[in-house]
Design an enzyme around this catalytic site. Sequence first.
Site, PDB file in Angstrom:
ATOM      1  N   HIS A  23       6.947   0.029  -5.921  1.00 32.41           N
ATOM      2  CA  HIS A  23       7.548   1.261  -5.381  1.00 32.41           C
ATOM      3  C   HIS A  23       8.126   2.108  -6.516  1.00 32.41           C
ATOM      4  O   HIS A  23       7.944   3.318  -6.568  1.00 32.41           O
ATOM      5  CB  HIS A  23       8.722   0.942  -4.435  1.00 32.41           C
ATOM      6  N   LYS A  47      12.339  -3.753  13.828  1.00 36.80           N
ATOM      7  CA  LYS A  47      11.796  -4.633  12.790  1.00 36.80           C
ATOM      8  C   LYS A  47      12.938  -5.454  12.188  1.00 36.80           C
ATOM      9  O   LYS A  47      13.967  -4.887  11.807  1.00 36.80           O
ATOM     10  CB  LYS A  47      11.170  -3.736  11.704  1.00 36.80           C
ATOM     11  N   ARG A  96      -2.537   0.766  -3.055  1.00 40.82           N
ATOM     12  CA  ARG A  96      -2.744  -0.417  -3.898  1.00 40.82           C
ATOM     13  C   ARG A  96      -4.210  -0.810  -3.971  1.00 40.82           C
ATOM     14  O   ARG A  96      -4.701  -1.236  -4.996  1.00 40.82           O
ATOM     15  CB  ARG A  96      -1.945  -1.609  -3.340  1.00 40.82           C
ATOM     16  N   SER A 133       6.433  -5.889  -0.277  1.00 44.00           N
ATOM     17  CA  SER A 133       7.789  -6.391   0.022  1.00 44.00           C
ATOM     18  C   SER A 133       7.725  -7.669   0.855  1.00 44.00           C
ATOM     19  O   SER A 133       8.499  -8.601   0.632  1.00 44.00           O
ATOM     20  CB  SER A 133       8.579  -5.339   0.805  1.00 44.00           C
TER      21      SER A 133
HETATM   22  O1  PNS Z   1       6.939   0.727   3.991  1.00 41.51           O
HETATM   23  P1  PNS Z   1       6.210   0.931   5.287  1.00 41.51           P
HETATM   24  O2  PNS Z   1       6.857   0.113   6.386  1.00 41.51           O
HETATM   25  O3  PNS Z   1       4.730   0.691   5.169  1.00 41.51           O
HETATM   26  O4  PNS Z   1       6.406   2.492   5.661  1.00 41.51           O
HETATM   27  C1  PNS Z   1       5.778   3.049   6.805  1.00 41.51           C
HETATM   28  C2  PNS Z   1       6.335   4.456   7.099  1.00 41.51           C
HETATM   29  C3  PNS Z   1       7.840   4.445   7.189  1.00 41.51           C
HETATM   30  C4  PNS Z   1       5.912   5.397   5.992  1.00 41.51           C
HETATM   31  C5  PNS Z   1       5.690   4.908   8.437  1.00 41.51           C
HETATM   32  O5  PNS Z   1       5.839   3.885   9.386  1.00 41.51           O
HETATM   33  C6  PNS Z   1       6.316   6.166   9.009  1.00 41.51           C
HETATM   34  O6  PNS Z   1       6.086   7.239   8.505  1.00 41.51           O
HETATM   35  N1  PNS Z   1       7.120   5.995  10.076  1.00 41.51           N
HETATM   36  C7  PNS Z   1       7.857   7.080  10.712  1.00 41.51           C
HETATM   37  C8  PNS Z   1       7.372   7.313  12.143  1.00 41.51           C
HETATM   38  C9  PNS Z   1       6.190   8.255  12.150  1.00 41.51           C
HETATM   39  O7  PNS Z   1       6.230   9.362  11.647  1.00 41.51           O
HETATM   40  N2  PNS Z   1       5.095   7.780  12.785  1.00 41.51           N
HETATM   41  C10 PNS Z   1       3.856   8.527  12.909  1.00 41.51           C
HETATM   42  C11 PNS Z   1       2.912   8.210  11.787  1.00 41.51           C
HETATM   43  S1  PNS Z   1       1.414   9.118  11.943  1.00 41.51           S
END
Ligand code: PNS
Length: 169
Positions: A23, A47, A96, A133
């Site tokens: 990150h 979560k 990645r 993570s």
């Molecule tokens: O580190 P992660 O858990 O892979 O991050 C995922 C994240 C937070 C980037 C993604 O889940 C997100 O943008 N969530 C916010 C809710 C949202 O906007 N959902 C619609 C996605 S199209």
Amino acid sequence: MTADPTIRKAVCPGSFDPVTNGHLDIIGRAAQLYDEVVVAVLINKTKSSLFTVQERLDLLTEVTSKYPNVRVDAFHGLLVDYCRANGIAVILKGIRAVSDFDYELKMAQMNRGLAGIDTLFMPTNPEYSFLASSLVKEIATYGGDMSSMVPDVVHARMLERIEEKNRRD
Ligand code: PNS
């Protein structure tokens, strides 16, 4: 809020439970490309996590302190709503491997369709292509050495937290 075209802002969103060296590599490189980079931690009550949102924000603040144009924030709800409320025009994501791309492409297209906000993909440094993570947490839980995968302060806090958990269980 409409994006100020003179200030190039990007958001690096994620769970950051915890922030890894992968990150940090993306955040540092983004900081060289944008005037302001917001590292946005998703508040996800469903979560289960190792660190609270506040702890993750504190760790992120500490490990990004060398970048004056990086700030840390938390958000809930849709990422595009957060972007619109904060005048952010670009979502920046690290990729990645090809396996990340499939999922990330769908989200990027959805976010663009929802709000016209673009996602830019940045390939991770190959050194970190296997880092996640979730894997770091699993390795730490079973006593493996993950000291090269996370910043020192995160490593120390993880060891403390896992010891606390083991004492409780
Ligand atoms: O580190 P992660 O858990 O892979 O991050 C995922 C994240 C937070 C980037 C993604 O889940 C997100 O943008 N969530 C916010 C809710 C949202 O906007 N959902 C619609 C996605 S199209």
